[in-house]
Design an enzyme around this catalytic site. Structure first.
Site, PDB file in Angstrom:
ATOM      1  N   CYS A  46      30.024  56.705  64.626  1.00 16.95           N
ATOM      2  CA  CYS A  46      31.368  56.200  64.949  1.00 16.95           C
ATOM      3  C   CYS A  46      31.325  55.298  66.182  1.00 16.95           C
ATOM      4  O   CYS A  46      30.822  55.699  67.237  1.00 16.95           O
ATOM      5  CB  CYS A  46      32.313  57.378  65.203  1.00 16.95           C
ATOM      6  SG  CYS A  46      33.980  56.876  65.711  1.00 16.95           S
ATOM      7  N   CYS A  98      26.510  69.564  61.718  1.00 16.03           N
ATOM      8  CA  CYS A  98      26.120  68.195  61.398  1.00 16.03           C
ATOM      9  C   CYS A  98      26.890  67.243  62.313  1.00 16.03           C
ATOM     10  O   CYS A  98      28.093  67.396  62.492  1.00 16.03           O
ATOM     11  CB  CYS A  98      26.410  67.853  59.938  1.00 16.03           C
ATOM     12  SG  CYS A  98      25.834  66.198  59.475  1.00 16.03           S
ATOM     13  N   ASP A 110      40.527  76.754  66.646  1.00 16.00           N
ATOM     14  CA  ASP A 110      40.444  76.456  65.215  1.00 16.00           C
ATOM     15  C   ASP A 110      40.434  77.623  64.220  1.00 16.00           C
ATOM     16  O   ASP A 110      40.506  77.408  63.032  1.00 16.00           O
ATOM     17  CB  ASP A 110      39.254  75.537  64.917  1.00 16.00           C
ATOM     18  CG  ASP A 110      37.923  76.193  65.276  1.00 16.00           C
ATOM     19  OD1 ASP A 110      37.864  77.414  65.377  1.00 16.00           O
ATOM     20  OD2 ASP A 110      36.944  75.457  65.451  1.00 16.00           O
TER      21      ASP A 110
END
Length: 383
Positions: free
Chosen positions: A250, A243, A137
């Site tokens: 979900c 977090c 990332d």
């Protein structure tokens, strides 16, 4: 370049399983045109965190960062969501929490090692000159966009990739290559009418369509180095890095907990550390204890600031001596100011001695932001 046979693709998939990659997919290296307008809009309205690669064109067009890209190989590693040994709860000893994506060894290192092994295998197997560009990332491309195109899963309303097998509890990496592979089919979006992540986000960071205002995300706020804005402090609870809320609510993540990679296993005392000792931890001790974790990348100051906020959220009166020491001795305005705010949250209004201490410290304080924190704490305790 001539197309590479599927047999090589199949051998790569088999090898990826042998080296511990949980999902692998193959995508074209065509530009991600559909994202360009969204990214520009996000940048225009200030919704980017600032941690992303700054050049939007390079995030969209693989050919700007790689010579003759033909395919992108996307990989996913599933990570654990539950500790096997939870730290013992002792009355009066308050603990913080690192979000799950920071458990174990830094995922950047784990993914790079897996991708390096896969690249070495492909170089041996390929019958032509092969070039690669691996990234996790911190690279130019958008991991979730590549993974979605490669058929690993779909991008949920929380902006995370959701896989069928592992939910969104996966780390992603990708490899651009000049080899041409048959592309896998993207997975259709599976969120439907569900909005649990949007309503569950305590700071209203999610915009509803997979985008977010990254600056409102608590994960971003816990990684900043300055004063945390007041509106986020109580919402932070006792999470001192990251977090998990939009993942925890979900439905695709219900019951998901995988322990495939030993190096991802959390050390309970480190991922749920006692808060008060963090306030006096040395740089050396911090690096020795937390340096291997992704949550240490910004250094100890944000973690210490967050630990102070967590103690305030616990209303932990036993922390007052340590907070007063921070105010009196710490050379960093962010720590002094945050500690003053915490004292204002914890101390009793009738405690004249603490009010006098804060007034004296305020008179010595030279930093404007810290001064404001002192003023507000003094006003609160004198009210």
């Amino acid at each position: 370049m001539s197309g590479t046979s599927l047999s090589l693709k199949e051998r790569i998939i088999a090898e990826s399983q042998r080296i511990g990659i949980n999902k692998i997919g193959f995508a074209s290296a065509e530009p991600f045109i559909e994202l360009e307008e969204k990214l520009e809009k996000q940048q225009e309205v200030g919704h980017h965190s600032g941690f992303e690669h700054p050049n939007i064109k390079e995030r969209i067009y693989p050919e700007l960062i790689f010579d003759q890209p033909c395919s992108i190989i996307s990989i996913a590693l599933a990570y654990p969501t539950k500790m096997t040994n939870v730290p013992e709860r002792v009355k009066g000893q308050r603990r913080g929490q690192f979000a799950r994506a920071s458990w174990g060894t830094d995922y950047h290192d784990i993914l790079r090692e897996k991708m390096d092994r896969l690249i070495a295998y492909i170089k041996e197997e390929a019958q032509e000159e092969v070039t690669f560009k691996p990234m996790v990332d911190t690279g130019e491309l958008i991991d979730v966009a590549v993974a979605q195109r490669a058929g690993l899963g779909f991008i949920g309303k929380n902006g995370l990739l959701i896989t069928e097998e592992f939910g969104s509890y996966v780390y992603l990496g990708e490899i651009i290559t000049n080899l041409a592979f048959a592309a896998d089919e993207p997975v259709p979006n599976g969120c439907g009418d569900c909005t649990r992540c949007i309503t569950g986000c305590p700071t209203d960071a999610l915009l509803g369509d997979g985008r977010m205002n990254a600056k409102r995300c608590l994960s971003f706020q816990t990684q900043t180095k300055g004063m945390m804005p007041l509106e986020y402090r109580k919402k932070m609870g006792h999470i001192i890095y990251g977090c998990d809320i939009c993942q925890m609510v979900c439905p695709y993540n219900k019951g998901k907990d995988f322990h495939f990679h030993e190096e991802m296993e959390p050390i309970p005392e480190d991922v749920a550390p006692l808060l008060q000792p963090l306030l006096s931890i040395s740089n050396k001790e911090f690096k020795q204890r937390f340096g291997v974790m992704a949550g240490s990348w910004r250094g100890k100051k944000p973690i210490q600031r967050n630990a102070i906020i967590a103690l305030a959220n616990y209303r932990d009166k036993t922390a007052l001596p340590e907070l007063l020491r921070c105010i009196a001795e710490d050379p960093r305005p962010v720590i002094r100011g945050t500690a003053a705010w915490a004292v204002g949250q914890i101390a009793s209004q009738e405690d004249d001695e603490i009010v006098s201490f804060l007034i004296e410290a305020f008179q010595k304080e030279s930093d404007e932001e810290a001064q404001l924190e002192f003023q507000q704490a003094i006003t609160k305790l004198k009210a």
